[in-house]
Write a protein that holds these residues in place. Structure first.
Motif, PDB file in Angstrom:
ATOM      1  N   LEU A 188       0.828  -1.203   0.000  1.00  0.00           N
ATOM      2  CA  LEU A 188       0.000   0.000   0.000  1.00  0.00           C
ATOM      3  C   LEU A 188       0.865   1.256   0.000  1.00  0.00           C
ATOM      4  O   LEU A 188       0.643   2.179  -0.795  1.00  0.00           O
ATOM      5  CB  LEU A 188      -0.930  -0.008   1.211  1.00  0.00           C
ATOM      6  N   LEU A 214      -4.190  -3.543   0.088  1.00  0.00           N
ATOM      7  CA  LEU A 214      -5.442  -3.341   0.819  1.00  0.00           C
ATOM      8  C   LEU A 214      -6.078  -4.672   1.208  1.00  0.00           C
ATOM      9  O   LEU A 214      -6.588  -4.834   2.322  1.00  0.00           O
ATOM     10  CB  LEU A 214      -6.424  -2.516  -0.032  1.00  0.00           C
ATOM     11  N   LEU A 235      -5.348   0.925   7.660  1.00  0.00           N
ATOM     12  CA  LEU A 235      -6.459   1.064   6.714  1.00  0.00           C
ATOM     13  C   LEU A 235      -7.306   2.294   7.033  1.00  0.00           C
ATOM     14  O   LEU A 235      -7.715   3.030   6.126  1.00  0.00           O
ATOM     15  CB  LEU A 235      -7.337  -0.192   6.753  1.00  0.00           C
TER      16      LEU A 235
END
Length: 459
Positions: A188, A214, A235
């Motif tokens: 990410l 993700l 996240l």
């Protein structure tokens, strides 16, 4: 106070199994997420020199605290603790050969596999502290080497675990959790770099796939393991901050709320999750609901004031969206006194909020926006060797106040609000956008009524 199941531990770590260590660390993590920060550290400390998981989680908690306080001594102390944790992990690793040669024999025991992933995590977190703490090129290179070594361990270990077939060992889910976090974080983060920088990184052996990253973090966040919190926090930061501020202002609030739901059920007064719940409401334009959640986050605990600072920052913006300039000033003032993260920004926002008040209205604490604007450049700082773009912007704007007869900024709060994608916050609330339009029209009328004033910035 903690409940009976969190009774003090006996300092005899050598007799505790890997599974016992993991269970005790999970209990310490529960304490942390329930705002019992001191009790969490007390539970981890006795075995932090003997158990790789106690050492890692203990150092991780201290690093989180150091990153929030931004005090040099806290960052140095956290770095030393993480270095000790890395040394503990090293004792559990297989001694001979590279990781590739260790894995090729397929004879690593469960404990040695866990030691590899813990060691990689220590390297990654030490690198993060290095970038925060030091600005010289030598230390940047050292930090870069730590990042690369961590990346290679995660990559090789991930390939090895995937090739082994069905999972084995009672603690395999914890090993997988470590890999979900490491592989997900690298993919990410690397995917967010500009294309030209990513090409250089790919030449050095790195690669980043955002969707894969993700998905790995989601798997880690939704499984019950030590790294589920770290996966969820990364996240949540991505969905509510990175994609919103660095992107187009379109955050994936539904994903954030889906992640928050199980954590909020389990930790209803957890300050971290109250903060992100408030952030989700703020993005949706539900400003009053966001204010209530941020205030609850401050009330939920008093041990770590740094959590309050995160809420103060958002409360400052919430009251800005509502055009309650004195309330916004109040939280900017608290931040300027208590937080070290960006004093230039906090002082600029204090001055900007005061400048939005009518000329004849009394200023809180007798402060003057002109004097505050002139102070902004003196608080300039560097993070990871660079000045934050928002600080550069604030300092450039504040230059207009250096002259003895300063050229006033018409709507400085709204300019900074634009920098932080704040207009996307109020776009869903017509009454808020209408209010901002009234403020802009009034500023335009004031400019038209003041002929001869130079409106451009001094070069």
């Amino acid at each position: 106070m903690s409940s009976g199941k969190y009774a003090p531990v006996v300092e005899n770590s050598s007799s505790m199994t890997l599974q016992g260590c993991l269970e005790e660390c999970m209990e310490a993590l529960d304490l942390f997420l329930n705002n019992h920060f001191s009790e969490s550290l007390d539970k981890l400390r006795p075995r932090a020199k003997d158990s790789m998981y106690h050492a890692l989680i203990y150092a991780t908690v201290l690093e989180m605290q150091a990153m929030m306080t931004f005090q040099h001594e806290d960052i140095v102390s956290a770095g030393n603790t993480m270095k000790c944790a890395q040394e503990v992990c090293q004792r559990f690793r297989r001694k001979s050969g590279s990781l590739a040669s260790k894995l090729s024999g397929d004879d690593l025991c469960e404990e040695q596999l866990h030691a590899e992933v813990c060691y990689a995590e220590c390297l990654l977190q030490r690198a993060a502290l290095t970038f925060l703490q030091d600005e010289n090129m030598v230390n940047f290179i050292k930090g870069g080497i730590k990042v690369r070594n961590s990346y290679l361990i995660y990559k090789e270990l991930h390939t090895f675990v995937q090739s082994r077939g069905p999972p084995t060992g009672p603690n395999h889910s914890q090993l997988e959790g470590g890999l979900f976090f490491g592989i997900g974080a690298f993919n990410l983060t690397l995917s967010l770099f500009p294309a030209r920088i990513l090409k250089i990184l790919e030449f050095a052996g790195f690669s980043g796939d955002k969707e894969y990253g993700l998905s790995q973090l989601h798997q880690g966040a939704l499984s019950h393991n030590l790294r589920s919190m770290l996966c969820a926090l990364l996240l949540l930061c991505y969905y509510t901050f990175l994609s919103f501020i660095l992107g187009t202002g379109e955050a994936d609030v539904a994903e954030a709320e889906g992640l928050l739901k199980p954590f909020r059920l389990r930790y209803p007064r957890g300050a971290i999750f109250l903060f992100f719940a408030g952030r989700a409401e703020e993005i949706k334009g539900n400003i009053d609901e966001a204010v209530a959640l941020f205030e609850d986050g401050c009330k939920a605990q008093q041990a770590w004031k740094q959590f309050h600072h995160m809420c103060y920052w958002e409360l400052m913006w919430c009251f800005t969206y509502k055009r309650l300039w004195k309330m916004a000033y109040f939280y900017a003032d608290l931040l300027s006194q208590e937080s070290r993260w960006s004093k230039a920004m906090y002082v600029y926002m204090k001055a900007a909020c005061l400048s939005m008040l009518p000329q004849g209205e009394a200023r809180p604490f007798g402060e003057n926006e002109v004097d505050l604007f002139r102070q902004v450049p003196s608080f300039k700082q560097k993070i990871a060797g660079k000045s934050p773009p928002t600080e550069k912007f604030a300092i450039r704007k504040a230059r207009r106040y250096r002259a003895s007869c300063p050229v006033r900024l018409p709507v400085p709060v709204l300019e900074m609000m634009y920098m932080w994608n704040g207009f996307a916050m109020i776009s869903k609330r017509p009454e808020l956008t209408k209010g901002m339009m009234e403020t802009l029209l009034q500023a335009e009328r004031t400019l038209q009524e003041t002929p001869g004033v130079v409106q451009r910035e001094h070069k």
